[in-house]
Structures are given as C-alpha cells and as structure tokens.
Scaffold this motif. Sequence first.
Motif, PDB file in Angstrom:
ATOM      1  N   SER A  89       0.832  -1.215   0.000  1.00 53.83           N
ATOM      2  CA  SER A  89       0.000   0.000   0.000  1.00 53.83           C
ATOM      3  C   SER A  89       0.863   1.260   0.000  1.00 53.83           C
ATOM      4  O   SER A  89       0.471   2.281  -0.571  1.00 53.83           O
ATOM      5  CB  SER A  89      -0.972   0.002   1.186  1.00 53.83           C
ATOM      6  N   TYR A  90       2.031   1.194   0.632  1.00 55.41           N
ATOM      7  CA  TYR A  90       2.951   2.336   0.590  1.00 55.41           C
ATOM      8  C   TYR A  90       3.496   2.546  -0.829  1.00 55.41           C
ATOM      9  O   TYR A  90       3.632   3.681  -1.281  1.00 55.41           O
ATOM     10  CB  TYR A  90       4.114   2.149   1.566  1.00 55.41           C
ATOM     11  N   ILE A  91       3.783   1.469  -1.532  1.00 52.66           N
ATOM     12  CA  ILE A  91       4.259   1.599  -2.913  1.00 52.66           C
ATOM     13  C   ILE A  91       3.169   2.232  -3.770  1.00 52.66           C
ATOM     14  O   ILE A  91       3.436   3.115  -4.590  1.00 52.66           O
ATOM     15  CB  ILE A  91       4.704   0.235  -3.478  1.00 52.66           C
ATOM     16  N   LEU A  97       1.717  10.052  -4.787  1.00 52.52           N
ATOM     17  CA  LEU A  97       2.270  11.246  -4.128  1.00 52.52           C
ATOM     18  C   LEU A  97       3.594  11.679  -4.750  1.00 52.52           C
ATOM     19  O   LEU A  97       4.195  12.665  -4.321  1.00 52.52           O
ATOM     20  CB  LEU A  97       2.477  10.962  -2.627  1.00 52.52           C
ATOM     21  N   LYS A  98       4.052  10.886  -5.746  1.00 56.64           N
ATOM     22  CA  LYS A  98       5.318  11.135  -6.446  1.00 56.64           C
ATOM     23  C   LYS A  98       6.507  11.129  -5.482  1.00 56.64           C
ATOM     24  O   LYS A  98       7.428  11.919  -5.599  1.00 56.64           O
ATOM     25  CB  LYS A  98       5.248  12.436  -7.250  1.00 56.64           C
ATOM     26  N   LYS A  99       6.438  10.171  -4.543  1.00 56.67           N
ATOM     27  CA  LYS A  99       7.484  10.009  -3.538  1.00 56.67           C
ATOM     28  C   LYS A  99       8.277   8.738  -3.809  1.00 56.67           C
ATOM     29  O   LYS A  99       7.711   7.725  -4.238  1.00 56.67           O
ATOM     30  CB  LYS A  99       6.869   9.878  -2.135  1.00 56.67           C
ATOM     31  N   ALA A 100       9.553   8.789  -3.497  1.00 54.91           N
ATOM     32  CA  ALA A 100      10.390   7.594  -3.603  1.00 54.91           C
ATOM     33  C   ALA A 100      10.040   6.636  -2.472  1.00 54.91           C
ATOM     34  O   ALA A 100       9.648   7.053  -1.376  1.00 54.91           O
ATOM     35  CB  ALA A 100      11.861   7.984  -3.533  1.00 54.91           C
ATOM     36  N   PHE A 138       2.293   8.914 -12.476  1.00 56.00           N
ATOM     37  CA  PHE A 138       2.442   8.260 -11.178  1.00 56.00           C
ATOM     38  C   PHE A 138       3.347   7.035 -11.282  1.00 56.00           C
ATOM     39  O   PHE A 138       2.892   5.895 -11.276  1.00 56.00           O
ATOM     40  CB  PHE A 138       1.075   7.896 -10.604  1.00 56.00           C
ATOM     41  N   LYS A 139       4.611   7.300 -11.340  1.00 54.92           N
ATOM     42  CA  LYS A 139       5.610   6.234 -11.473  1.00 54.92           C
ATOM     43  C   LYS A 139       5.977   5.672 -10.104  1.00 54.92           C
ATOM     44  O   LYS A 139       5.925   6.379  -9.107  1.00 54.92           O
ATOM     45  CB  LYS A 139       6.845   6.785 -12.167  1.00 54.92           C
ATOM     46  N   ILE A 140       6.350   4.419 -10.095  1.00 60.88           N
ATOM     47  CA  ILE A 140       6.900   3.812  -8.877  1.00 60.88           C
ATOM     48  C   ILE A 140       8.371   4.212  -8.840  1.00 60.88           C
ATOM     49  O   ILE A 140       9.098   3.987  -9.812  1.00 60.88           O
ATOM     50  CB  ILE A 140       6.759   2.279  -8.896  1.00 60.88           C
ATOM     51  N   ILE A 141       8.802   4.791  -7.731  1.00 58.85           N
ATOM     52  CA  ILE A 141      10.166   5.295  -7.628  1.00 58.85           C
ATOM     53  C   ILE A 141      10.932   4.505  -6.575  1.00 58.85           C
ATOM     54  O   ILE A 141      10.550   4.460  -5.406  1.00 58.85           O
ATOM     55  CB  ILE A 141      10.179   6.802  -7.267  1.00 58.85           C
ATOM     56  N   PHE A 142      12.013   3.890  -7.030  1.00 54.78           N
ATOM     57  CA  PHE A 142      12.950   3.181  -6.146  1.00 54.78           C
ATOM     58  C   PHE A 142      14.306   3.843  -6.332  1.00 54.78           C
ATOM     59  O   PHE A 142      14.986   3.586  -7.336  1.00 54.78           O
ATOM     60  CB  PHE A 142      13.053   1.699  -6.504  1.00 54.78           C
ATOM     61  N   GLY A 143      14.664   4.727  -5.427  1.00 60.08           N
ATOM     62  CA  GLY A 143      15.926   5.454  -5.566  1.00 60.08           C
ATOM     63  C   GLY A 143      15.907   6.312  -6.814  1.00 60.08           C
ATOM     64  O   GLY A 143      15.053   7.170  -6.983  1.00 60.08           O
TER      65      GLY A 143
END
Length: 191
Positions: A89-91, A97-100, A138-143
């Motif tokens: 759910s955080y991902i 929210l455009k957060k990493a 709304f991309k998934i951001i990992f680093g």
Amino acid sequence: MKQFVVLFFLIISATLTAQNISEERLPYYEIPEYSETFTAGTVAARMVDALGFRFYWASEGLSEKDLEFQPSEDVRTTAETIDHILELSYIIVNATLKKANGKIDNSKLSYEQKREQTLKNLKTAADILRASDDISQFKIIFGEREVPFWNQINGPIADAIWHCGQLASFRRSSGNAINPKVSHFSGTVKD
C-alpha cells in the motif's frame, strides 16, 4: 450504588459507540460510488477501491489466533501477510504522491494501526487517481529508478489483491470466516 451502575453503563456505551464510530470512519466498509465517466484515472481508482474493500473485510475482526495462523512453515502468517499488504500500500500511495519508496519500520504498530494505515494509504491513492487526467505521471520510484504505472497494476495492486484472498482463506481455516453479508460483486454489505 444505583448511580454507579448507571454511570458504568453510560461509560461502556460511550466506549462502544466511540469504537463503532472509529471503525465506521475507516475507508472501504463499502466501495465508494462509481464515477460517471470512464477515464484511466477513474478505472485505476476503482481497482484500488476494490482492493481497499477486499482488504477491509479480509482483515476485519481478526483475533490473535487468526493473526498467528500459518498453513505451513514455509508460508507467511496472517500477521506477516498484513505487513506485506501494508508495504504494498505504501508503494501504491507513494507513486500517487510522487514520492520515492524507502524502508518504513512498522514493527511497533499494532494490527489495528497497520490495518488503518493500509486503508488510508489506499484511499489516498484512489482519490488522487480518480481526479487525474494522466496517470502515467504516477511512477513507482525506487531510488533513481522510475517504473511506469503499468507495473503498478500487475505489481503492487494485483499482488495485494492476491494476498487479500490469502487472508480470507487463512481466516476461514482458523475458524473466523469473512462476514457472509459482504458482497464483493457490488462492493456493499447486505442488511
């Protein structure tokens, strides 16, 4: 003595009412009304709403016995599955929210707090998606790595739905089946 008994019942009643109000305030007791228009945002939001509804009922009213249930040694317990759905759910919400994404320590949260946070994360994400004309943002951001929204659908959203099914199966196996009045088809609870 009579006044004490009346006071005692008033306190108990207020406590139960507060608990019911608190429970009712959690999102996804029922799925929100569907949108009048079909857009990428409204469809994606509906998928997250459906996940929220399924998680709400799969995780509602679990006992300590339910949380400890584990079909075999190489499978997560119900509590560990809830932890995983919270992480997913955080991902989901972080993308909207455009957060990493980063490591979040949820180890000190109770089952109820994890459940509430999961539902709030999903509601926030669905509301943002519903209002969006372009969900590709709304991309998934990992680093430094950004993954397109497509992966959100077949990744965290689908995975979390899969795990809600596990919760439903686990709780049935531990003797606490989901409320039979829940209709996953309509997203409502029958009276």
